[in-house]
Write a protein that holds these residues in place. Structure first.
Motif, mmCIF file in Angstrom:
data_model
loop_
_atom_site.group_PDB
_atom_site.id
_atom_site.type_symbol
_atom_site.label_atom_id
_atom_site.label_comp_id
_atom_site.label_asym_id
_atom_site.label_seq_id
_atom_site.Cartn_x
_atom_site.Cartn_y
_atom_site.Cartn_z
ATOM 1 N N SER A 33 70.590 22.814 69.985
ATOM 2 C CA SER A 33 69.912 21.577 69.607
ATOM 3 C C SER A 33 70.324 20.447 70.538
ATOM 4 N N ILE A 34 70.082 19.215 70.106
ATOM 5 C CA ILE A 34 70.521 18.046 70.856
ATOM 6 C C ILE A 34 71.772 17.490 70.173
ATOM 7 N N THR A 35 72.861 17.442 70.904
ATOM 8 C CA THR A 35 74.095 16.866 70.392
ATOM 9 C C THR A 35 74.127 15.395 70.784
ATOM 10 N N CYS A 36 74.163 14.536 69.799
ATOM 11 C CA CYS A 36 74.148 13.091 70.038
ATOM 12 C C CYS A 36 75.592 12.619 70.153
ATOM 13 N N THR A 37 76.017 12.378 71.374
ATOM 14 C CA THR A 37 77.432 12.106 71.631
ATOM 15 C C THR A 37 77.869 10.720 71.176
ATOM 16 N N GLN A 38 76.889 9.820 70.939
ATOM 17 C CA GLN A 38 77.225 8.476 70.486
ATOM 18 C C GLN A 38 76.505 8.193 69.164
ATOM 19 N N GLY A 39 76.656 9.140 68.237
ATOM 20 C CA GLY A 39 76.088 8.981 66.902
ATOM 21 C C GLY A 39 77.071 8.284 65.978
ATOM 22 N N TYR A 40 76.576 7.281 65.261
ATOM 23 C CA TYR A 40 77.417 6.473 64.379
ATOM 24 C C TYR A 40 76.877 6.483 62.953
ATOM 25 N N THR A 41 77.708 6.005 62.045
ATOM 26 C CA THR A 41 77.251 5.684 60.698
ATOM 27 C C THR A 41 77.351 4.177 60.507
ATOM 28 N N PRO B 236 73.415 5.412 72.149
ATOM 29 C CA PRO B 236 73.960 5.044 70.835
ATOM 30 C C PRO B 236 72.870 4.992 69.764
ATOM 31 N N MET B 237 73.136 5.619 68.642
ATOM 32 C CA MET B 237 72.216 5.658 67.502
ATOM 33 C C MET B 237 73.059 5.772 66.252
ATOM 34 N N TRP B 238 72.414 5.585 65.086
ATOM 35 C CA TRP B 238 73.214 5.689 63.872
ATOM 36 C C TRP B 238 72.388 6.114 62.668
ATOM 37 N N SER B 239 73.084 6.303 61.559
ATOM 38 C CA SER B 239 72.479 6.849 60.343
ATOM 39 C C SER B 239 71.317 6.012 59.839
ATOM 40 N N THR B 240 71.342 4.704 60.053
ATOM 41 C CA THR B 240 70.269 3.832 59.597
ATOM 42 C C THR B 240 68.953 4.152 60.301
ATOM 43 N N ASP B 241 69.001 4.847 61.436
ATOM 44 C CA ASP B 241 67.795 5.196 62.178
ATOM 45 C C ASP B 241 67.014 6.352 61.558
ATOM 46 N N ASP C 178 65.565 -1.991 60.036
ATOM 47 C CA ASP C 178 66.525 -2.299 61.087
ATOM 48 C C ASP C 178 66.775 -1.074 61.955
ATOM 49 N N GLY C 179 66.592 0.108 61.367
ATOM 50 C CA GLY C 179 66.713 1.338 62.129
ATOM 51 C C GLY C 179 65.480 1.582 62.976
ATOM 52 N N LYS C 180 65.627 2.415 63.987
ATOM 53 C CA LYS C 180 64.527 2.774 64.878
ATOM 54 C C LYS C 180 64.451 4.283 65.003
ATOM 55 N N SER C 181 63.251 4.782 65.280
ATOM 56 C CA SER C 181 63.121 6.213 65.491
ATOM 57 C C SER C 181 63.949 6.626 66.697
ATOM 58 N N ILE C 182 64.727 7.680 66.523
ATOM 59 C CA ILE C 182 65.546 8.169 67.631
ATOM 60 C C ILE C 182 64.780 9.160 68.513
ATOM 61 N N LEU C 183 63.552 9.502 68.134
ATOM 62 C CA LEU C 183 62.812 10.516 68.888
ATOM 63 C C LEU C 183 62.591 10.127 70.346
ATOM 64 N N PRO C 184 62.226 8.870 70.664
ATOM 65 C CA PRO C 184 62.074 8.525 72.085
ATOM 66 C C PRO C 184 63.358 8.744 72.887
ATOM 67 N N GLY D 250 64.123 11.586 76.008
ATOM 68 C CA GLY D 250 64.420 11.029 77.312
ATOM 69 C C GLY D 250 63.495 9.907 77.729
ATOM 70 N N GLU D 251 62.791 9.314 76.763
ATOM 71 C CA GLU D 251 61.825 8.257 77.073
ATOM 72 C C GLU D 251 62.462 6.872 77.090
ATOM 73 N N THR D 252 63.663 6.737 76.567
ATOM 74 C CA THR D 252 64.385 5.468 76.593
ATOM 75 C C THR D 252 65.877 5.741 76.615
ATOM 76 N N ASP D 253 66.620 4.824 77.205
ATOM 77 C CA ASP D 253 68.079 4.962 77.196
ATOM 78 C C ASP D 253 68.728 3.889 76.335
ATOM 79 N N LYS D 254 67.913 3.221 75.488
ATOM 80 C CA LYS D 254 68.463 2.180 74.629
ATOM 81 C C LYS D 254 67.614 2.032 73.380
ATOM 82 N N LEU D 255 68.267 2.086 72.229
ATOM 83 C CA LEU D 255 67.585 1.886 70.952
ATOM 84 C C LEU D 255 67.929 0.542 70.325
ATOM 85 N N HIS D 256 69.175 0.105 70.489
ATOM 86 C CA HIS D 256 69.644 -1.119 69.835
ATOM 87 C C HIS D 256 70.372 -2.007 70.838
ATOM 88 N N ASN D 257 70.155 -3.307 70.710
ATOM 89 C CA ASN D 257 70.933 -4.245 71.515
ATOM 90 C C ASN D 257 72.379 -4.289 71.023
#
Length: 477
Positions: free
Chosen positions: A64-72, A314-319, A339-345, A349-356
């Motif tokens: 699968s995809i391992t999200c190395t910067q996954g947060y809660t 970086p992404m988190w549970s709220t997404d 406040d969360g965003k879809s992590i699918l992009p 590989g369509e974006t390298d940033k989800l949250h400021n």
């Protein structure tokens, strides 16, 4: 079956719902949320010690995809669950602590299944709820069609289910139960999948493993570390890992694994009380250091996502709320913006940033808060503020606050501007830590008070504009 779903889609269109694809084309959505599992208590982590063995979780991660910067969004159980279920900062509705979340999320907040249900999804919640103890807060009154588990009390026994003040529920009714609870939750998950394999479903499997108390079948407890609690934890992890394997195998046997969006994560960092291992991260549950909020995070959806890779965004549970809607082809809500965003992009590989920025706050009682902006992370507790560069120092060993006072000031202003927008804690504590609480108030002249108010107002206004523009601190790389 096709006619039934087509008619349902037509009815939804006629009553104003957005056009949706037929049920057979929708993915199933499965969230497996473990409890207090350490960052290195999965053996796919190269920092895991030799006693850790999670072959089924490893197999899922490697394919699968391992999200190395996954947060809660919380460093304890209930706040994370509140943010996950609503897709919003839990602080927006006053949830800062486990006690506040456990007492119940406001009933006007919308949960994931309440959005998925009108689109033809059947939803099941299993295991630990911890989002309200009374019937109005029950999972089946928050959009779920089925529930098996318990309402609160994180330290729920794994063998003794006789305490009817804290019972196991099936649906809305308490039941008498037997068996090891981790195993029973797994059996219920497999049964749910088998019964609903021909319709789109959302399955939320919230194991209470490996939260205290340390309990596991005696035959599985091996003396391998010289530490009794750690040895029992390994046996608990064994059963948790077996459960993940059985859920994955059930999806595969029913030929629905490829079109299932499966997300595995834990609700906060590993617990020091259970001798969890969060290497190479600093700290444990109840802390805003990486060890309290940076967690194992795996995403599988073979029909849509290439596996066997890593995602460093970086992404988190709220997404996960927005991600579920995106996967199901549903619009994002406008009545209560997420406040969360879809992590699918990011996963594609369509974006390298989800949250400021990412924000953490457990309000004024303990003065703990943190903000991540770019690679900078500010961690505060009462009057102590530390600054770390996560790109160079993931273990948060070197405090750079003295070297970069401007970054500290900018991030503090951003945090304060964000906190201004959040609700007051439902527990009636102060939103901010007050060092003068209980002490005689320091007297200021009218001019001094006015000047201080104007100074704070200007700093927060500047931070809000920076938040809107996505600007990161000047010294951020």
């Amino acid at each position: 079956m096709k006619l039934q779903h087509a008619l349902k889609a037509l009815v939804l269109c006629l009553i104003g719902m957005p056009t949706i694809v037929l049920a057979e084309e929708k993915p199933n959505i499965v969230i497996i949320l473990t409890d207090d599992q350490g960052y290195a208590d999965v053996s796919y982590n190269p920092h895991s010690p030799p006693e850790v063995s999670t072959p089924n979780i490893d197999a899922l991660a490697l394919s699968s995809i391992t999200c190395t910067q996954g947060y809660t969004s919380g460093h304890v159980c209930s706040p994370t669950r509140a943010g996950l279920m609503t897709g919003r900062y839990q602080q927006r509705f006053g949830i800062y602590t486990a006690g506040e979340g456990g007492s119940g999320v406001p009933l006007d907040e919308v949960f994931i299944p309440q959005r998925l249900g009108p689109a033809g999804y059947v939803s099941g919640a299993l295991g630990k709820w911890h989002l309200g103890l009374t019937e109005e807060y029950h999972a089946m009154n928050r959009g779920f069609d089925e529930f098996y588990g318990f309402m609160g009390r994180g330290a729920h026994p794994y063998f003794d289910h006789t305490d009817m003040d804290h019972p196991i529920y099936r649906g809305l009714k308490p039941i008498k139960e037997e068996g090891y609870l981790t195993t029973r939750i797994t059996e219920e998950a497999v049964d749910f999948i088998n019964r609903h394999k021909k319709e789109p479903f959302f399955l939320y499997v919230a194991y209470n493993a490996v939260h205290a108390p340390p309990e596991a079948p005696e035959e599985d407890i091996k003396k391998v570390t010289g530490d009794e609690t750690r040895d029992i934890l390994m046996a608990m992890i064994k059963h948790l890992d077996m459960g993940v394997g059985e859920i994955v195998n059930s999806l595969k046997k029913n030929d629905i694994f490829d079109n299932t969006l499966l997300i595995f994560l834990t609700d906060n960092g590993g617990s020091g009380a259970m001798n969890a291992n969060n290497a190479p991260l600093r700290g444990f549950k109840q802390m805003d250091y990486e060890g309290g909020i940076h967690v194992p995070f795996i995403v599988s959806w073979p029909a849509q996502l290439d596996g066997a890779k890593k995602c460093d965004v970086p992404m988190w549970s709220t997404d996960l709320f927005a991600t579920a809607l995106d996967a199901a082809g549903l619009p994002m809500p406008k009545d209560k913006p997420l406040d969360g965003k879809s992590i699918l992009p990011a996963l594609k590989g369509e974006t390298d940033k989800l949250h400021n920025e990412l924000y953490w706050s457990s309000a004024g009682a303990n003065g703990k808060w943190a903000i991540r902006s770019g690679n900078w992370k500010l961690v505060a507790q009462k009057d102590r503020i530390e600054l770390f560069d996560l790109e160079k120092d993931l273990s948060e060993t070197t405090d750079l606050a003295a070297k970069h006072p401007k970054v500290v000031s900018e991030l503090t202003a951003k945090y304060n501007a964000w906190l201004d927008e959040m609700a007051d804690p439902v527990g009636k504590q102060e939103k901010r830590w007050n060092p003068d609480a209980g002490a005689p108030a320091k007297k200021m002249t009218k001019e001094e008070k006015k000047a201080e108010r104007e100074k704070q107002k200007a700093a927060r206004s500047k931070a809000r504009e920076s938040n809107k523009s996505g600007q990161t601190p000047e010294s951020s790389k």
